[in-house]
Design an enzyme around this catalytic site. Structure first.
Site, PDB file in Angstrom:
ATOM      1  N   GLN A 193       0.622  -0.963   0.068  1.00  0.00           N
ATOM      2  CA  GLN A 193      -0.053   0.058   0.049  1.00  0.00           C
ATOM      3  C   GLN A 193       0.773   1.109   0.032  1.00  0.00           C
ATOM      4  O   GLN A 193       0.367   2.466  -0.456  1.00  0.00           O
ATOM      5  CB  GLN A 193      -1.174   0.150   1.184  1.00  0.00           C
ATOM      6  CG  GLN A 193      -1.953  -1.145   1.205  1.00  0.00           C
ATOM      7  CD  GLN A 193      -1.646  -2.229   1.892  1.00  0.00           C
ATOM      8  OE1 GLN A 193      -0.769  -2.918   1.917  1.00  0.00           O
ATOM      9  NE2 GLN A 193      -2.700  -2.835   2.417  1.00  0.00           N
ATOM     10  N   ASP A 225      -5.767   1.357  12.639  1.00  0.00           N
ATOM     11  CA  ASP A 225      -7.082   1.029  12.248  1.00  0.00           C
ATOM     12  C   ASP A 225      -8.167   0.691  13.424  1.00  0.00           C
ATOM     13  O   ASP A 225      -9.222   0.641  13.371  1.00  0.00           O
ATOM     14  CB  ASP A 225      -6.918  -0.281  11.742  1.00  0.00           C
ATOM     15  CG  ASP A 225      -6.130  -0.226  10.098  1.00  0.00           C
ATOM     16  OD1 ASP A 225      -6.617  -0.188   9.264  1.00  0.00           O
ATOM     17  OD2 ASP A 225      -4.910  -0.041  10.349  1.00  0.00           O
TER      18      ASP A 225
HETATM   19  O1  MRU Z   1      -5.462  -3.478   5.129  1.00  0.00           O
HETATM   20  P1  MRU Z   1      -5.653  -1.971   4.667  1.00  0.00           P
HETATM   21  O2  MRU Z   1      -5.057  -1.359   3.596  1.00  0.00           O
HETATM   22  O3  MRU Z   1      -7.453  -1.676   4.795  1.00  0.00           O
HETATM   23  O4  MRU Z   1      -5.047  -1.344   5.883  1.00  0.00           O
HETATM   24  C1  MRU Z   1      -5.515  -0.429   6.575  1.00  0.00           C
HETATM   25  C2  MRU Z   1      -4.442   0.686   6.278  1.00  0.00           C
HETATM   26  O5  MRU Z   1      -4.254   1.318   5.274  1.00  0.00           O
HETATM   27  C3  MRU Z   1      -3.289   0.912   7.483  1.00  0.00           C
HETATM   28  O6  MRU Z   1      -3.275   0.200   8.421  1.00  0.00           O
HETATM   29  C4  MRU Z   1      -3.319   2.529   7.522  1.00  0.00           C
HETATM   30  O7  MRU Z   1      -2.269   2.654   8.078  1.00  0.00           O
HETATM   31  C5  MRU Z   1      -4.409   2.907   8.602  1.00  0.00           C
HETATM   32  S1  MRU Z   1      -6.081   3.222   7.782  1.00  0.00           S
HETATM   33  C6  MRU Z   1      -6.074   4.867   7.965  1.00  0.00           C
END
Ligand code: MRU
Length: 349
Positions: free
Chosen positions: A190, A231
């Site tokens: 990501q 999260d």
């Molecule tokens: O698995 P994802 O891509 O949905 O994960 C969440 C995230 O993108 C991260 O953990 C991020 O740093 C926090 S979400 C604002």
């Protein structure tokens, strides 16, 4: 934000209340293709969250809220809530948003209209909160600051602005010269794919570095400050974020580099006493075994990158203890990661 000169949000809702269409940027295809994905019913919306067409705590929260607006047309609110909550377990924003719309819909005489209205309010608050996070966080960034971030907590992870990247966007627009070290963020990349694409669009100076380079970067004084997203934040200040975040925080403590978390208060879960109680999602081993990229002749391909026949272990998040965090940047200001400040900021709006 603007993409190729046009204003976009990560996810939005269109059409009459009786036939709502959810539209979102297809994040599985970025950075190689910019495509809008549509979902017409709650089943399609659940799938889009599950397969990460839309991803990032705030963005899946708002998509879930919009999904409830579709769900009340098709099923009773309880069933819609259950289906959406089963999509992804870690991001608190999803449960927060679903509950808000559920509460309104299940007590309303006109649940279809009121669910839609509440879902749109969740989306607007997400935008406002992220903008504020940017304003508070930008005060931490001096001119010429070198910032390291992990994963994507930019506008693609919310509706607009983002959490960890919002202070960078605000500082950049204020004319500060900021350089960002972007952890590539294995296994789904990501950072390398989404954060890099966002920063490029904004004209912010950045370089992608492998997750494994963090100790080297900090040892050589390359990084002034680290800002990551979250999260779920437990009541004691422990923070769940993309896998690999905890290593970054531990290395940061070793080298005395300030480690900040940026998140709206919708990410705080007061029912979770500490990080050990945060549910951690495990995802398909294919995310580790295969990589998707663009070939020299422009085709998008998925290829096996490990010894054939191997299996993989793929926890998607880890928990950084509060003791490693210097501050949490929220829409109400920067707080210390302790129970008192977290309760105060969550309860007073
Ligand atoms: O698995 P994802 O891509 O949905 O994960 C969440 C995230 O993108 C991260 O953990 C991020 O740093 C926090 S979400 C604002």
């Amino acid at each position: 934000v603007r993409v190729k000169g046009k204003d976009f949000r990560t996810v939005w809702i269109e059409g009459p209340n009786e036939k709502p269409l959810i539209r979102m940027i297809d994040q599985r295809r970025l950075p190689f293709e910019f495509v809008i994905h549509n979902t017409r019913n709650v089943g399609e919306t659940c799938l889009a969250i599950k397969d990460m067409t839309v991803r990032g705590a705030g963005a899946i929260g708002v998509t879930a809220a919009f999904g409830m607006a579709q769900g009340v047309l098709e099923k009773d609110p309880e069933e819609a809530k259950k289906a959406i909550e089963a999509t992804r377990p870690t991001a608190q924003n999803l449960f927060y948003a679903v509950n808000r719309v559920y509460e309104v819909a299940s007590h309303s005489a006109n649940s279809v209209n009121d669910a839609r209205k509440e879902a749109e309010a969740v989306a607007e608050e997400d935008v406002e909160s992220c903008k504020k996070i940017g304003e508070y966080g930008a005060e931490l960034l001096k001119d010429s600051a070198h910032v390291l971030t992990h994963c994507n907590a930019g506008w693609l992870a919310f509706v607009d602005w983002g959490s960890a990247l919002s202070p960078i966007y605000v500082a950049h627009r204020e004319g500060k010269k900021i350089k960002v070290y972007v952890d590539d963020t294995q296994p789904r990349e990501q950072g390398g794919k989404l954060t890099a694409w966002e920063l490029q669009n904004e004209g912010v100076d950045y370089v992608i570095s492998p997750d494994t380079a963090v100790a080297h970067l900090l040892e050589h004084g390359e990084v002034d400050i680290i800002i990551v997203g979250s999260d779920r934040i437990a009541a004691n200040g422990d923070v769940a974020n993309k896998i690999g975040t905890q290593v970054v925080a531990r290395i940061a403590r070793d080298f005395g580099v300030p480690f900040y978390v940026a998140a709206p208060t919708s990410t705080i879960d007061l029912n979770c006493s500490d990080g050990a109680h945060i549910p951690i999602e495990f995802r398909s081993e294919d995310e580790v075994l295969y990589k998707t990229g663009r070939t020299a002749d422009g085709r998008i391909e998925k290829v096996l990158v490990v010894a054939p026949g191997s299996h993989a272990y793929n926890p998607s998040f880890d928990v950084t203890p509060a003791s490693l965090i210097k501050g949490i940047i929220t829409q109400k200001g920067i707080i210390k990661p302790n129970a008192e400040e977290i309760r105060r900021v969550k309860q007073v709006f």
